[in-house]
Design an enzyme around this catalytic site. Structure first.
Site, mmCIF file in Angstrom:
data_model
loop_
_atom_site.group_PDB
_atom_site.id
_atom_site.type_symbol
_atom_site.label_atom_id
_atom_site.label_comp_id
_atom_site.label_asym_id
_atom_site.label_seq_id
_atom_site.Cartn_x
_atom_site.Cartn_y
_atom_site.Cartn_z
ATOM 1 N N SER A 25 0.906 4.182 -2.835
ATOM 2 C CA SER A 25 0.596 5.578 -2.499
ATOM 3 C C SER A 25 1.677 6.524 -3.001
ATOM 4 O O SER A 25 1.377 7.631 -3.477
ATOM 5 C CB SER A 25 0.401 5.728 -0.982
ATOM 6 N N SER A 38 0.819 -1.211 0.000
ATOM 7 C CA SER A 38 0.000 0.000 0.000
ATOM 8 C C SER A 38 0.856 1.266 0.000
ATOM 9 O O SER A 38 0.516 2.256 -0.649
ATOM 10 C CB SER A 38 -0.959 -0.003 1.197
ATOM 11 N N TYR A 39 1.974 1.232 0.706
ATOM 12 C CA TYR A 39 2.863 2.392 0.746
ATOM 13 C C TYR A 39 3.493 2.629 -0.626
ATOM 14 O O TYR A 39 3.544 3.771 -1.106
ATOM 15 C CB TYR A 39 3.944 2.191 1.801
ATOM 16 N N ASN A 40 3.974 1.549 -1.290
ATOM 17 C CA ASN A 40 4.524 1.672 -2.639
ATOM 18 C C ASN A 40 3.504 2.305 -3.579
ATOM 19 O O ASN A 40 3.819 3.212 -4.365
ATOM 20 C CB ASN A 40 4.920 0.299 -3.193
#
Length: 264
Positions: free
Chosen positions: A165, A161-163
């Protein structure tokens, strides 16, 4: 140019709004803009942290305007935009979208609610605040600097999810740069690597893992170390300054060479 003929960064009379200003990169950026003479609007949901950075800026010599608000709540984003406009009128020269969170997890281990929270915090908040303040930024022919991450340029495991975003923030940066360049608005992003802030510990990383990553940076970063928040703040101030007047749509790695290193 300064009085001695040297190039200097001077934001005297410029209005700068920074989100995520109570800690880490946002805090370092607020202090640096303060030293450079900017009129500051500082935003964070951490009221105690916000009060602390306001006091730090006053000691440096400026009188910042603090706004406490949760950027994932649309009504509070609207309130932030309204308060900024009421305080500074139609004037806004620089918007730094600095608020963000880190989350570790694969598709298998990331729940939909958590994924939504990451995207709301890291992407949707910047989208909505930028949209609300766009008229002021166009009027001033100002600029936006987004704080993305090296994960927007390179993919790292266990950070789905961080990648996503960070990649979205980079496309947000490029899209706005294309859409509004002819109207005088510049939009860029900085893409920090591993920076010594509380972001990792806030995501649940324990001290042992954090220490291990710091140690491994000797080999995983071309410069052989992790970065300092002030080093990212310097890049943000440069991109917001006239020295970068012909720079837009850039995703600038501030990562000690992390993204050019081959995997071990």
């Amino acid at each position: 140019m300064g009085s001695n003929g040297k190039l200097v960064l001077d934001f005297t009379g410029k209005v700068v709004l920074i989100t995520g200003a109570a800690s880490g990169i946002g805090l370092a950026t607020a202090k640096m803009f303060c030293r450079l003479g900017a009129c500051l609007a500082l935003v964070d949901q951490d009221e105690n942290g916000l009060m602390s950075i306001l006091q730090k800026c006053r000691k440096i010599g400026c009188e910042p305007y603090g706004i406490c608000g949760d950027l994932i709540v649309p009504e509070e984003v609207e309130c932030i935009a309204k308060k900024t406009t009421e305080r500074f009128g139609a004037k806004l020269d620089v918007l730094v979208n600095g608020a963000g969170i880190l989350h570790e997890g694969t598709l298998q281990s990331t729940e939909l609610e958590c994924f939504s929270h990451v995207m709301d915090t890291n992407v949707k908040s910047a989208f909505y605040l930028s949209k609300l303040l766009l008229p002021q930024l166009l009027r001033s022919k100002g600029c936006i600097v987004n704080v993305s991450g090296v994960c927007g340029l390179r993919t790292f495991p266990d950070r789905l999810s961080y990648n996503m975003s960070q990649a979205a923030m980079d496309q947000f940066t490029r899209s706005m740069a294309l859409d509004f360049g002819t109207k005088g608005l510049r939009v860029n992003s900085v893409n920090p690597g591993f920076i010594c802030t509380n972001l990792h510990k806030a995501s649940g990383m324990d001290d042992k893992t954090y220490a291990s990553i710091v140690k491994s940076s000797e080999k995983s970063h071309a410069l052989g170390r992790i970065g300092k928040p002030s080093e990212v703040a310097s890049a943000i101030c440069f991109l917001a300054s006239p020295l970068a007047s012909f720079v837009t749509g850039v995703t600038l790695p501030v990562d000690g060479g992390k993204q050019v290193m081959c995997p071990p």
